[in-house]
Design a protein around this motif. Sequence first.
Motif, PDB file in Angstrom:
ATOM      1  N   GLU A 232       1.265  -4.254 -10.267  1.00 29.62           N
ATOM      2  CA  GLU A 232       0.269  -5.230  -9.634  1.00 29.62           C
ATOM      3  C   GLU A 232       0.082  -6.357  -9.121  1.00 29.62           C
ATOM      4  OE1 GLU A 232       0.558  -6.976 -14.111  1.00 29.62           O
ATOM      5  OE2 GLU A 232       0.535  -5.146 -14.730  1.00 29.62           O
ATOM      6  N   SER A 233       1.981  -5.856  -8.298  1.00 26.05           N
ATOM      7  CA  SER A 233       1.647  -7.107  -7.067  1.00 26.05           C
ATOM      8  C   SER A 233       0.620  -6.193  -6.074  1.00 26.05           C
ATOM      9  CB  SER A 233       2.324  -7.634  -7.111  1.00 26.05           C
ATOM     10  OG  SER A 233       3.809  -6.828  -6.484  1.00 26.05           O
ATOM     11  N   TRP A 234       1.042  -5.843  -5.720  1.00 28.61           N
ATOM     12  CA  TRP A 234      -0.373  -4.871  -4.761  1.00 28.61           C
ATOM     13  C   TRP A 234      -0.429  -3.880  -4.590  1.00 28.61           C
ATOM     14  CZ3 TRP A 234       0.946   0.056  -3.651  1.00 28.61           C
ATOM     15  CH2 TRP A 234       1.652   1.110  -4.464  1.00 28.61           C
ATOM     16  N   ALA A 235      -0.438  -3.481  -5.460  1.00 27.52           N
ATOM     17  CA  ALA A 235      -1.482  -1.988  -5.479  1.00 27.52           C
ATOM     18  C   ALA A 235      -3.361  -2.119  -5.270  1.00 27.52           C
ATOM     19  CB  ALA A 235      -1.765  -0.762  -6.973  1.00 27.52           C
ATOM     20  N   LEU A 236      -3.984  -2.928  -6.150  1.00 29.47           N
ATOM     21  CA  LEU A 236      -5.167  -3.279  -5.855  1.00 29.47           C
ATOM     22  C   LEU A 236      -5.014  -3.794  -4.140  1.00 29.47           C
ATOM     23  CD1 LEU A 236      -6.904  -4.697  -8.999  1.00 29.47           C
ATOM     24  CD2 LEU A 236      -7.420  -2.206  -7.765  1.00 29.47           C
ATOM     25  N   ALA A 237      -4.798  -4.710  -3.241  1.00 29.22           N
ATOM     26  CA  ALA A 237      -4.420  -4.446  -2.638  1.00 29.22           C
ATOM     27  C   ALA A 237      -4.603  -4.044  -1.214  1.00 29.22           C
ATOM     28  CB  ALA A 237      -3.028  -5.684  -2.111  1.00 29.22           C
ATOM     29  N   ALA A 238      -3.860  -2.767  -2.185  1.00 34.47           N
ATOM     30  CA  ALA A 238      -3.342  -1.349  -0.948  1.00 34.47           C
ATOM     31  C   ALA A 238      -4.753  -0.448  -1.208  1.00 34.47           C
ATOM     32  CB  ALA A 238      -2.156  -0.713  -1.328  1.00 34.47           C
ATOM     33  N   ILE A 239      -5.172  -0.585  -2.307  1.00 39.81           N
ATOM     34  CA  ILE A 239      -6.919  -0.117  -2.677  1.00 39.81           C
ATOM     35  C   ILE A 239      -7.757  -0.434  -1.569  1.00 39.81           C
ATOM     36  CG2 ILE A 239      -8.623   1.068  -4.180  1.00 39.81           C
ATOM     37  CD1 ILE A 239      -6.498   2.122  -4.514  1.00 39.81           C
ATOM     38  N   GLU A 240      -7.770  -1.858  -1.461  1.00 37.23           N
ATOM     39  CA  GLU A 240      -8.811  -2.451  -0.852  1.00 37.23           C
ATOM     40  C   GLU A 240      -8.907  -1.887   0.727  1.00 37.23           C
ATOM     41  OE1 GLU A 240     -12.209  -5.067   0.525  1.00 37.23           O
ATOM     42  OE2 GLU A 240     -11.140  -4.111  -1.870  1.00 37.23           O
ATOM     43  N   ALA A 241      -7.569  -2.213   0.859  1.00 35.58           N
ATOM     44  CA  ALA A 241      -7.525  -1.890   2.634  1.00 35.58           C
ATOM     45  C   ALA A 241      -7.453  -0.673   3.202  1.00 35.58           C
ATOM     46  CB  ALA A 241      -5.939  -2.794   2.719  1.00 35.58           C
ATOM     47  N   CYS A 242      -7.023   0.285   1.635  1.00 34.39           N
ATOM     48  CA  CYS A 242      -6.906   2.031   2.778  1.00 34.39           C
ATOM     49  C   CYS A 242      -8.634   2.072   1.944  1.00 34.39           C
ATOM     50  CB  CYS A 242      -6.160   2.377   1.753  1.00 34.39           C
ATOM     51  SG  CYS A 242      -4.714   2.061   3.100  1.00 34.39           S
ATOM     52  N   CYS A 243      -8.787   2.181   0.379  1.00 35.07           N
ATOM     53  CA  CYS A 243     -10.083   2.826   0.323  1.00 35.07           C
ATOM     54  C   CYS A 243     -11.458   2.338   0.553  1.00 35.07           C
ATOM     55  CB  CYS A 243      -9.752   3.857  -1.180  1.00 35.07           C
ATOM     56  SG  CYS A 243      -7.965   4.400  -1.365  1.00 35.07           S
ATOM     57  N   SER A 244     -11.608   1.276   0.772  1.00 33.71           N
ATOM     58  CA  SER A 244     -13.323   0.697   1.004  1.00 33.71           C
ATOM     59  C   SER A 244     -13.816   1.326   2.408  1.00 33.71           C
ATOM     60  CB  SER A 244     -12.770  -1.052   1.181  1.00 33.71           C
ATOM     61  OG  SER A 244     -12.178  -1.427  -0.316  1.00 33.71           O
ATOM     62  N   TRP A 245     -15.491   1.830   1.611  1.00 30.40           N
ATOM     63  CA  TRP A 245     -15.996   1.389   3.062  1.00 30.40           C
ATOM     64  C   TRP A 245     -16.415   0.289   3.560  1.00 30.40           C
ATOM     65  CZ3 TRP A 245     -18.620   6.727   2.926  1.00 30.40           C
ATOM     66  CH2 TRP A 245     -18.153   7.294   1.921  1.00 30.40           C
ATOM     67  N   ALA A 246     -16.056   0.787   4.869  1.00 29.21           N
ATOM     68  CA  ALA A 246     -16.258  -0.195   6.188  1.00 29.21           C
ATOM     69  C   ALA A 246     -17.778  -0.491   6.357  1.00 29.21           C
ATOM     70  CB  ALA A 246     -15.759   1.121   7.746  1.00 29.21           C
ATOM     71  N   PRO A 247     -17.737  -1.644   6.478  1.00 26.38           N
ATOM     72  CA  PRO A 247     -18.981  -2.377   6.127  1.00 26.38           C
ATOM     73  C   PRO A 247     -20.237  -1.719   7.050  1.00 26.38           C
ATOM     74  CG  PRO A 247     -17.571  -4.405   6.322  1.00 26.38           C
ATOM     75  CD  PRO A 247     -17.177  -2.814   7.176  1.00 26.38           C
ATOM     76  N   GLY A 248     -21.622  -1.207   6.045  1.00 27.96           N
ATOM     77  CA  GLY A 248     -22.525  -0.534   6.300  1.00 27.96           C
ATOM     78  C   GLY A 248     -22.913   0.708   7.134  1.00 27.96           C
ATOM     79  N   THR A 249     -21.142   1.197   6.090  1.00 30.11           N
ATOM     80  CA  THR A 249     -21.142   2.951   6.262  1.00 30.11           C
ATOM     81  C   THR A 249     -21.404   3.984   4.952  1.00 30.11           C
ATOM     82  OG1 THR A 249     -18.565   2.811   5.620  1.00 30.11           O
ATOM     83  CG2 THR A 249     -19.858   2.606   8.481  1.00 30.11           C
TER      84      THR A 249
END
Length: 330
Positions: A39-56
């Motif tokens: 709970e202290s790191w997983a969502l941050a890791a998802i945001e960092a690695c699994c989010s679309w780059a802006p405009g893509t």
Amino acid sequence: MAQKYDARGNIYMVVAPQDLRHSGIALPEQAGEAAQSRESWALAAIEACCSWAPGTQPAGSKEHCSDGLLVGPFQSSPPFDLLIVNTDGTLAERSGNGLTIFSQALSDQGLLPTDEACLHRVHHDKTDVVSPGVASVKAAQVEGVSGFWLDLGKPGFGPDAVSAHGVESVVFNGRELSHVQPLASLNAAWSRSQFARVGNPHCVTLVDSVEALPSNEQMREPVLGDGLTRIAYAMPAGAGRPCPAGINLQWATHDAGQRLIARVFERGEGPTASSGTSATAVACAAWRVGWVKAGEVKVVMPGGTAPILLEEEQGELSRVSLFGTARLVG
């Protein structure tokens, strides 16, 4: 930092633990400790690695650019520890396609043995099954295609195997299955289901025809999608009914011979193009009601076909294995 891999249309990002730490995410050094503190790191890791780059982000695509994140390995030689992170920040105790992708990533790094099996240890924070879950992996070829056989062990069947509550029994082909009222209320054709555990929990609903299978597009529509989310997801995202820890959902029909057609709605992810453990659960459920025999079974999903090997001893399934392939994309 993270690399994208594809296994039958199932997409995972793979990232080394040290790369997450270098990006400022407070991931513990040991996989077991990381699982318990997810709970202290997983969502941050998802945001960092699994989010679309802006405009893509392509129009009509899902919220994230992958179906999840594989964090590992935590060491440079086998056995290899890893974490399977769903895009909602929860941990999965097993993923067939995820383990296939992880094996391919290790092979690409020159870490995976080429002539012997090795163990993958998946750490998680589920309370109804032991952590880590262990799977044996070996490089192989099937019909000239290079990939990996994953030994997923002996399956378990029935409500107790997945900690399901409040389900009724129904008999089909001489076997006792389950009537899951929340599923049947969504579609009367979804009236008989087989609970199975192949390292993670599944509910396989057996239907008479392809027409009774939901499409991924239908499962993304609000009415059906919300209903399936309430069943598949644990609280608070879902209702955790009939399984408080959540359950992976599949629908399957018998095509012909040793061939099955299936659809998948994953706990923590929703509708997916394919799922290795889901295909395995489908094959096990079909064996139990006599649709297929022990030996090689093929499970057809929108993302591709999964070869499954069922081994039988004294009228029981003693072992189930999944063959998978993966490729680096992007």
